[in-house]
Design a protein around this motif. Structure first.
Motif, PDB file in Angstrom:
ATOM      1  N   UNK A 173      35.038 -20.352  36.466  1.00 41.58           N
ATOM      2  CA  UNK A 173      34.966 -19.204  35.441  1.00 41.58           C
ATOM      3  C   UNK A 173      34.919 -19.853  34.023  1.00 41.58           C
ATOM      4  N   UNK A 174      33.867 -19.891  33.449  1.00 37.54           N
ATOM      5  CA  UNK A 174      33.981 -20.251  32.240  1.00 37.54           C
ATOM      6  C   UNK A 174      32.870 -19.293  31.459  1.00 37.54           C
ATOM      7  N   UNK A 175      33.227 -19.568  29.937  1.00 43.11           N
ATOM      8  CA  UNK A 175      32.079 -18.783  29.102  1.00 43.11           C
ATOM      9  C   UNK A 175      30.823 -19.292  29.206  1.00 43.11           C
ATOM     10  N   UNK A 176      30.420 -20.346  29.578  1.00 42.67           N
ATOM     11  CA  UNK A 176      29.186 -20.991  30.053  1.00 42.67           C
ATOM     12  C   UNK A 176      28.231 -20.047  31.124  1.00 42.67           C
ATOM     13  N   UNK A 177      29.064 -19.228  31.846  1.00 40.44           N
ATOM     14  CA  UNK A 177      28.323 -18.501  32.829  1.00 40.44           C
ATOM     15  C   UNK A 177      27.431 -17.339  32.118  1.00 40.44           C
ATOM     16  N   UNK A 178      26.174 -17.365  32.772  1.00 44.08           N
ATOM     17  CA  UNK A 178      25.139 -16.465  32.158  1.00 44.08           C
ATOM     18  C   UNK A 178      25.089 -14.866  32.651  1.00 44.08           C
ATOM     19  N   UNK A 179      25.039 -14.074  31.685  1.00 44.63           N
ATOM     20  CA  UNK A 179      24.971 -12.639  32.204  1.00 44.63           C
ATOM     21  C   UNK A 179      23.948 -11.980  32.120  1.00 44.63           C
ATOM     22  N   UNK A 180      22.882 -12.772  31.410  1.00 44.00           N
ATOM     23  CA  UNK A 180      21.669 -12.061  31.024  1.00 44.00           C
ATOM     24  C   UNK A 180      20.681 -11.498  32.359  1.00 44.00           C
ATOM     25  N   UNK A 181      20.835 -12.230  33.483  1.00 40.63           N
ATOM     26  CA  UNK A 181      20.358 -11.869  34.611  1.00 40.63           C
ATOM     27  C   UNK A 181      20.984 -10.426  35.121  1.00 40.63           C
ATOM     28  N   UNK A 209      40.141 -13.339  35.410  1.00 43.74           N
ATOM     29  CA  UNK A 209      38.591 -13.904  35.724  1.00 43.74           C
ATOM     30  C   UNK A 209      38.099 -13.528  34.388  1.00 43.74           C
ATOM     31  N   UNK A 210      38.133 -12.385  34.002  1.00 39.94           N
ATOM     32  CA  UNK A 210      37.443 -12.019  32.896  1.00 39.94           C
ATOM     33  C   UNK A 210      37.769 -12.645  31.581  1.00 39.94           C
ATOM     34  N   UNK A 211      39.198 -13.005  31.419  1.00 39.52           N
ATOM     35  CA  UNK A 211      39.706 -13.667  30.321  1.00 39.52           C
ATOM     36  C   UNK A 211      39.209 -15.209  30.396  1.00 39.52           C
ATOM     37  N   UNK A 212      39.138 -15.698  31.818  1.00 35.65           N
ATOM     38  CA  UNK A 212      38.747 -17.267  31.791  1.00 35.65           C
ATOM     39  C   UNK A 212      37.149 -17.109  31.332  1.00 35.65           C
ATOM     40  N   UNK A 213      36.516 -16.156  31.524  1.00 40.44           N
ATOM     41  CA  UNK A 213      35.026 -16.316  31.010  1.00 40.44           C
ATOM     42  C   UNK A 213      34.997 -15.575  29.391  1.00 40.44           C
ATOM     43  N   UNK A 214      36.100 -15.535  28.701  1.00 40.22           N
ATOM     44  CA  UNK A 214      36.088 -15.168  27.455  1.00 40.22           C
ATOM     45  C   UNK A 214      35.386 -13.779  27.104  1.00 40.22           C
ATOM     46  N   UNK A 215      35.885 -12.855  27.850  1.00 41.50           N
ATOM     47  CA  UNK A 215      35.628 -11.369  27.746  1.00 41.50           C
ATOM     48  C   UNK A 215      36.869 -10.624  27.236  1.00 41.50           C
ATOM     49  N   UNK A 216      36.592  -9.735  26.281  1.00 40.89           N
ATOM     50  CA  UNK A 216      37.744  -8.761  25.798  1.00 40.89           C
ATOM     51  C   UNK A 216      38.161  -7.964  27.029  1.00 40.89           C
ATOM     52  N   UNK A 217      39.625  -7.701  27.011  1.00 46.21           N
ATOM     53  CA  UNK A 217      39.975  -7.145  28.158  1.00 46.21           C
ATOM     54  C   UNK A 217      40.991  -5.967  28.043  1.00 46.21           C
ATOM     55  N   UNK A 218      40.569  -4.693  28.823  1.00 46.04           N
ATOM     56  CA  UNK A 218      41.907  -3.618  28.894  1.00 46.04           C
ATOM     57  C   UNK A 218      42.427  -3.819  30.060  1.00 46.04           C
ATOM     58  N   UNK A 219      43.557  -3.939  30.338  1.00 47.14           N
ATOM     59  CA  UNK A 219      44.420  -4.080  31.658  1.00 47.14           C
ATOM     60  C   UNK A 219      44.826  -2.763  32.029  1.00 47.14           C
ATOM     61  N   UNK A 220      44.341  -2.207  33.252  1.00 46.65           N
ATOM     62  CA  UNK A 220      44.714  -1.078  33.828  1.00 46.65           C
ATOM     63  C   UNK A 220      46.015  -1.069  35.006  1.00 46.65           C
ATOM     64  N   UNK A 221      46.366   0.026  35.046  1.00 46.19           N
ATOM     65  CA  UNK A 221      47.539  -0.094  36.335  1.00 46.19           C
ATOM     66  C   UNK A 221      47.314   1.319  37.125  1.00 46.19           C
ATOM     67  N   UNK A 222      48.437   1.902  37.242  1.00 42.60           N
ATOM     68  CA  UNK A 222      48.490   3.363  37.710  1.00 42.60           C
ATOM     69  C   UNK A 222      49.233   4.312  36.897  1.00 42.60           C
TER      70      UNK A 222
END
Length: 413
Positions: A154-162, A265-278
């Motif tokens: 899980x790295x920022x090198x993963x391609x999301x274009x597809x 996992x989102x953080x590992x791929x260097x995505x900004x994140x909003x954490x949700x709960x209940x």
């Protein structure tokens, strides 16, 4: 080593268990993964681990699995059993543990301390807060091991274009992704609020929301999403189903909202994140909230406020500030690599294994009887036809609100 995840459906806890088992095997130990057959069997095989299918009896603890694990422990000369969550712990405890004296360790990643685990069984808890709570009543050793992330996969090198192309998301659209089980318990409040927040913002921004996952709430969530799409005259919300490898979904996102291992996992791929709960909990992951999440886990409870205004405001702030999103993605990757890396977690877990094998706990008949009494009481309640009907009725009422009502639902007594 026998590793026993609580099930093999797609979920963060199960993937964590398999990843750690693979890391332990890579360190030179012989590891068997045991569990009720499910979608993650292929992932076990992909990680090069031996798999033994468990008997699918629904009772907890399950007599057939107690016998099966004891037989495995004897035939395979198992040195240590590592069970995840209390039902699997009891399956291992009453045969292999209590009768054959095989050392047993239990990991609890659920968001509460369950009293069903015998008090002498060593515990691994997923957060500091839960470990503090467990030590109040548990006489066995208690450690903290946060959910591990394979930061080499899980790295920022993963391609999301597809992923964006596959789902028709254009470059000028702002893509929000959630990867989650579409479950009624723990997940539903967050999922509904994500759809409602997208509804609030879609009139002002070229927003798309993809909920990646499957589960019993999917049909109701799809109905709510369809109403949002009709209201705006375009596809705002999509529910394409589950994906065993969602890395490209994370990589494709401009923003991820979620909880637990999915958030990490989102953080590992260097995505900004909003954490949700209940109960309307949502917070942006940023330097000012790090200590909160390290203490309580990537989850939370709030005030149950009506509507999705809080989440929508947090999303809008990030939509307007691409520089902040980039900085948050970089910060998240650095934090996960330093604190939640799989190899670090595997080393900690191997050290825990050594401690358990060096100082196996003394078991007491009274605690065994207490645990089985609590488990049987819960099973009797779960199979009580009146309680089952009441639970089903309540779930149908909740799902009816998901389809068409204001959230959160107002339930009848």
């Amino acid at each position: 080593m026998l590793v026993y995840p609580h099930d093999l459906s797609i979920g963060g806890s199960q993937i964590n268990a398999i990843d750690l088992a693979a890391a332990v095997a890579e360190a030179g130990h012989e590891v068997i993964v045991y569990g009720i057959p499910g979608p993650l069997v292929s992932y076990i095989e992909e990680r090069g681990l031996r798999y033994v299918p468990a008997r699918p009896l629904k009772y907890r603890p399950a007599p057939s699995r107690i016998v099966q694990i004891a037989a495995l422990a004897r035939s395979e000369r198992i040195d240590l059993i590592h069970a995840y969550e209390w039902p699997t712990c009891l399956d291992a405890y009453y045969g292999a543990g209590l009768l054959l004296n095989v050392p047993l360790l239990c990991t609890v990643l659920s968001m509460q301390v369950m009293p069903h685990v015998p008090a002498s069984v060593p515990l691994i808890m997923g957060t500091s807060d839960l470990a503090i709570e467990a030590r109040k009543t548990h006489r066995g050793q208690v450690w903290v091991l946060e959910p591990p992330i394979d930061v080499e996969r899980d790295t920022p090198l993963v391609d999301g274009k597809g992923f964006r192309n596959r789902h028709g998301v254009t470059d000028n659209e702002f893509l929000v992704v959630t990867v989650s089980r579409l479950a009624i318990d723990l997940k539903l409040d967050a999922l509904v609020r994500a759809i409602d927040a997208a509804d609030i913002l879609a009139g002002s921004y070229p927003l798309r929301l993809i909920l990646l996952g499957d589960g019993p709430a999917r049909e109701a969530l799809t109905t709510r999403a369809a109403a949002v799409n009709r209201r705006h005259g375009r596809e705002i919300v999509m529910l394409p189903g589950a994906d065993l490898d969602p890395r490209s979904a994370y990589a494709a996102a401009d923003l991820v909202i979620g909880m637990g291992s999915s958030a990490l996992r989102a953080l590992a791929i260097a995505r900004p994140l909003i954490v949700q709960g209940e109960q309307a909990f949502s917070e942006i992951f940023e330097p000012s909230t790090v200590e909160l999440f390290l203490r309580q886990g990537f989850y939370g409870l709030a005030d149950g406020a009506a509507g999705a205004g809080r989440l929508a405001a947090q999303m809008e702030g990030l939509i307007k500030d691409p520089a902040r999103r980039t900085a948050l993605g970089r910060f998240g990757r650095e934090m996960v690599t330093k604190r939640f890396g799989l190899q670090r977690a595997a080393n900690l877990q191997l050290d825990i294994y050594r401690q358990v094998l060096t100082e196996p706990p003394r078991r007491r008949l009274i605690e065994a009887m207490r645990s089985v009494r609590l488990a049987l009481m819960l099973e009797i309640a779960n199979h009580d036809p009146f309680q089952k009907r009441a639970k089903t009725s309540r779930e149908q009422e909740v799902l009816a609100t998901v389809r068409s009502g204001i959230w959160p639902p107002v339930l009848r007594d």
